[in-house]
Design an enzyme around this catalytic site. Sequence first.
Site, PDB file in Angstrom:
ATOM      1  N   LYS A 145      87.548  74.954 137.687  1.00 49.97           N
ATOM      2  CA  LYS A 145      88.141  76.075 137.225  1.00 49.97           C
ATOM      3  C   LYS A 145      87.264  76.630 136.221  1.00 49.97           C
ATOM      4  CE  LYS A 145      91.814  73.920 136.058  1.00 49.97           C
ATOM      5  NZ  LYS A 145      91.701  72.730 136.289  1.00 49.97           N
ATOM      6  N   ARG A 200     100.791  76.336 133.801  1.00 46.81           N
ATOM      7  CA  ARG A 200     100.739  75.157 134.680  1.00 46.81           C
ATOM      8  C   ARG A 200     102.196  74.553 134.723  1.00 46.81           C
ATOM      9  NH1 ARG A 200      95.257  73.183 132.361  1.00 46.81           N
ATOM     10  NH2 ARG A 200      95.446  70.980 132.998  1.00 46.81           N
ATOM     11  N   ARG A 227      80.712  64.802 134.437  1.00 49.29           N
ATOM     12  CA  ARG A 227      80.679  66.122 133.783  1.00 49.29           C
ATOM     13  C   ARG A 227      80.350  65.962 132.399  1.00 49.29           C
ATOM     14  NH1 ARG A 227      86.075  69.425 133.329  1.00 49.29           N
ATOM     15  NH2 ARG A 227      87.122  67.542 132.750  1.00 49.29           N
ATOM     16  N   ARG A 281      83.764  64.708 127.776  1.00 48.67           N
ATOM     17  CA  ARG A 281      84.944  64.952 127.247  1.00 48.67           C
ATOM     18  C   ARG A 281      85.623  63.436 127.080  1.00 48.67           C
ATOM     19  NH1 ARG A 281      87.894  69.759 130.327  1.00 48.67           N
ATOM     20  NH2 ARG A 281      89.671  68.343 130.396  1.00 48.67           N
ATOM     21  N   ARG A 296      96.304  62.850 134.808  1.00 45.49           N
ATOM     22  CA  ARG A 296      96.291  64.221 134.907  1.00 45.49           C
ATOM     23  C   ARG A 296      96.553  64.854 136.308  1.00 45.49           C
ATOM     24  NH1 ARG A 296      90.603  64.591 132.545  1.00 45.49           N
ATOM     25  NH2 ARG A 296      90.499  66.747 133.173  1.00 45.49           N
TER      26      ARG A 296
HETATM   27  P1  AP5 Z   1      84.950  71.949 135.772  1.00 43.32           P
HETATM   28  O1  AP5 Z   1      84.672  73.571 136.262  1.00 43.32           O
HETATM   29  O2  AP5 Z   1      84.768  71.539 134.282  1.00 43.32           O
HETATM   30  O3  AP5 Z   1      86.324  71.812 136.343  1.00 43.32           O
HETATM   31  P2  AP5 Z   1      88.015  72.203 135.857  1.00 43.32           P
HETATM   32  O4  AP5 Z   1      88.473  72.492 136.879  1.00 43.32           O
HETATM   33  O5  AP5 Z   1      87.703  73.138 134.700  1.00 43.32           O
HETATM   34  O6  AP5 Z   1      88.359  70.750 135.278  1.00 43.32           O
HETATM   35  P3  AP5 Z   1      89.078  70.280 133.809  1.00 43.32           P
HETATM   36  O7  AP5 Z   1      89.247  68.793 133.683  1.00 43.32           O
HETATM   37  O8  AP5 Z   1      88.802  71.292 132.790  1.00 43.32           O
HETATM   38  O9  AP5 Z   1      90.365  70.839 134.179  1.00 43.32           O
HETATM   39  P4  AP5 Z   1      91.876  70.362 133.653  1.00 43.32           P
HETATM   40  O10 AP5 Z   1      92.905  71.082 134.083  1.00 43.32           O
HETATM   41  O11 AP5 Z   1      92.060  68.594 133.701  1.00 43.32           O
HETATM   42  O12 AP5 Z   1      91.651  70.558 131.956  1.00 43.32           O
HETATM   43  P5  AP5 Z   1      92.114  71.550 130.835  1.00 43.32           P
HETATM   44  O13 AP5 Z   1      90.684  71.522 130.126  1.00 43.32           O
HETATM   45  O14 AP5 Z   1      92.348  72.673 131.645  1.00 43.32           O
HETATM   46  O15 AP5 Z   1      84.142  71.183 136.855  1.00 43.32           O
HETATM   47  C1  AP5 Z   1      84.219  69.747 136.975  1.00 43.32           C
HETATM   48  C2  AP5 Z   1      82.977  69.132 136.973  1.00 43.32           C
HETATM   49  O16 AP5 Z   1      82.589  69.276 138.372  1.00 43.32           O
HETATM   50  C3  AP5 Z   1      81.698  69.482 136.095  1.00 43.32           C
HETATM   51  O17 AP5 Z   1      81.093  68.590 135.961  1.00 43.32           O
HETATM   52  C4  AP5 Z   1      81.162  70.724 137.029  1.00 43.32           C
HETATM   53  O18 AP5 Z   1      79.644  70.877 136.817  1.00 43.32           O
HETATM   54  C5  AP5 Z   1      81.328  70.106 138.381  1.00 43.32           C
HETATM   55  N1  AP5 Z   1      81.289  70.959 139.422  1.00 43.32           N
HETATM   56  C6  AP5 Z   1      82.164  72.040 139.544  1.00 43.32           C
HETATM   57  N2  AP5 Z   1      82.266  72.861 140.610  1.00 43.32           N
HETATM   58  C7  AP5 Z   1      81.500  72.025 141.530  1.00 43.32           C
HETATM   59  C8  AP5 Z   1      81.088  72.375 142.783  1.00 43.32           C
HETATM   60  N3  AP5 Z   1      81.319  73.261 143.487  1.00 43.32           N
HETATM   61  N4  AP5 Z   1      80.257  71.368 143.427  1.00 43.32           N
HETATM   62  C9  AP5 Z   1      79.768  70.173 142.822  1.00 43.32           C
HETATM   63  N5  AP5 Z   1      80.197  69.855 141.206  1.00 43.32           N
HETATM   64  C10 AP5 Z   1      81.048  70.960 140.544  1.00 43.32           C
HETATM   65  O19 AP5 Z   1      93.048  70.845 130.138  1.00 43.32           O
HETATM   66  C11 AP5 Z   1      92.636  69.721 129.449  1.00 43.32           C
HETATM   67  C12 AP5 Z   1      94.096  69.148 128.907  1.00 43.32           C
HETATM   68  O20 AP5 Z   1      94.631  70.248 127.863  1.00 43.32           O
HETATM   69  C13 AP5 Z   1      95.191  69.140 129.717  1.00 43.32           C
HETATM   70  O21 AP5 Z   1      95.134  67.695 130.241  1.00 43.32           O
HETATM   71  C14 AP5 Z   1      96.398  69.237 128.873  1.00 43.32           C
HETATM   72  O22 AP5 Z   1      96.769  68.226 128.058  1.00 43.32           O
HETATM   73  C15 AP5 Z   1      95.766  70.479 128.033  1.00 43.32           C
HETATM   74  N6  AP5 Z   1      96.264  71.725 128.375  1.00 43.32           N
HETATM   75  C16 AP5 Z   1      95.411  72.786 128.962  1.00 43.32           C
HETATM   76  N7  AP5 Z   1      96.220  73.587 129.351  1.00 43.32           N
HETATM   77  C17 AP5 Z   1      97.569  73.450 129.229  1.00 43.32           C
HETATM   78  C18 AP5 Z   1      98.592  74.033 129.354  1.00 43.32           C
HETATM   79  N8  AP5 Z   1      98.665  75.329 130.197  1.00 43.32           N
HETATM   80  N9  AP5 Z   1      99.866  73.592 129.273  1.00 43.32           N
HETATM   81  C19 AP5 Z   1      99.800  72.400 128.675  1.00 43.32           C
HETATM   82  N10 AP5 Z   1      99.013  71.751 128.357  1.00 43.32           N
HETATM   83  C20 AP5 Z   1      97.579  72.287 128.655  1.00 43.32           C
HETATM   84 MG    MG Z   2      88.277  73.244 132.628  1.00 41.56          MG
END
Ligand code: AP5
Ligand code: MG
Length: 216
Positions: free
Chosen positions: A8, A83, A122, A155, A166
């Site tokens: 994402k 979400r 990552r 992270r 998660r």
């Molecule tokens: P990356 O692009 O970083 O993936 P991502 O989908 O953004 O993964 P996240 O871990 O950020 O998602 P998440 O939903 O768990 O975390 P968030 O920060 O939103 O890619 C991942 C890896 O793969 C990277 O190394 C990249 O280089 C590689 N990659 C990407 N595409 C690729 C491809 N095509 N091929 C190969 N490699 C690839 O949330 C974190 C925390 O915040 C949550 O757990 C929660 O506690 C809180 N939070 C956030 N939003 C909310 C909400 N709306 N409500 C409540 N709590 C929330």
């Molecule tokens: Mg992310």
Amino acid sequence: MGPPGAGKGTQAKSISLRYRIPHISTGDIFRKNISNNTTLGLAAKSYIDAGDLVPDNITISLVFDRLNNEDCKDGFLLDGFPRTVEQTAALDNYLSVKGVQLDAVVLLSVPNEFILDRMTGRRSCTLCGASYHIRYNPPVVAGKCDICGSDIIQRKDDTEETLRERLEVYELQTRPMIDYYKPRGILLEVNGTKGINEVFENICDSLGAGKVNDNN
Ligand code: AP5
Ligand code: MG
Ligand code: ZN
């Protein structure tokens, strides 16, 4: 939308440049607040470290504050929001009051067997939140962000144990939102297992040329 590690954040950075709209990542906003020791950061930290969702009331008001900024008036891209059922309903309500329509919900489909490898490899920028991968997307200069030059780190919630939590939270609370958006005809499902550039091209194709602020 998409599970943790679906790509994402990676795709959102490119989409935001391509369509010239701000990228609003709730995860990035929380992490920035945690590193700056703000009240919001303190409130969110324990949930994030455990892999649980931050409570809806905190998250919803944070997003609406951000959407009220001037730079969102010609469009915006949400990453990681909504979400939960409550967040989705609140967003609908906010948008209808503002008279704004959601153009698209992009769902990155990535089966669980890809996720652990992506997450453990990552590395993330401490300042702008850009995602890298030690094998699939390394930065040009080791340890430094290509975009802003800041340090990139692993992270704290990218451990195997937190990841399991998660993924479970995603299945229980977020995946049901797919069925909410599908009947509206705005859900664009994209295979997220291809290479980063191919996924990006497929997203742009499915968004359709000229649909959102496309001046290129
Ligand atoms: P990356 O692009 O970083 O993936 P991502 O989908 O953004 O993964 P996240 O871990 O950020 O998602 P998440 O939903 O768990 O975390 P968030 O920060 O939103 O890619 C991942 C890896 O793969 C990277 O190394 C990249 O280089 C590689 N990659 C990407 N595409 C690729 C491809 N095509 N091929 C190969 N490699 C690839 O949330 C974190 C925390 O915040 C949550 O757990 C929660 O506690 C809180 N939070 C956030 N939003 C909310 C909400 N709306 N409500 C409540 N709590 C929330
Ligand atoms: Mg992310
Ligand atoms: Zn950066």
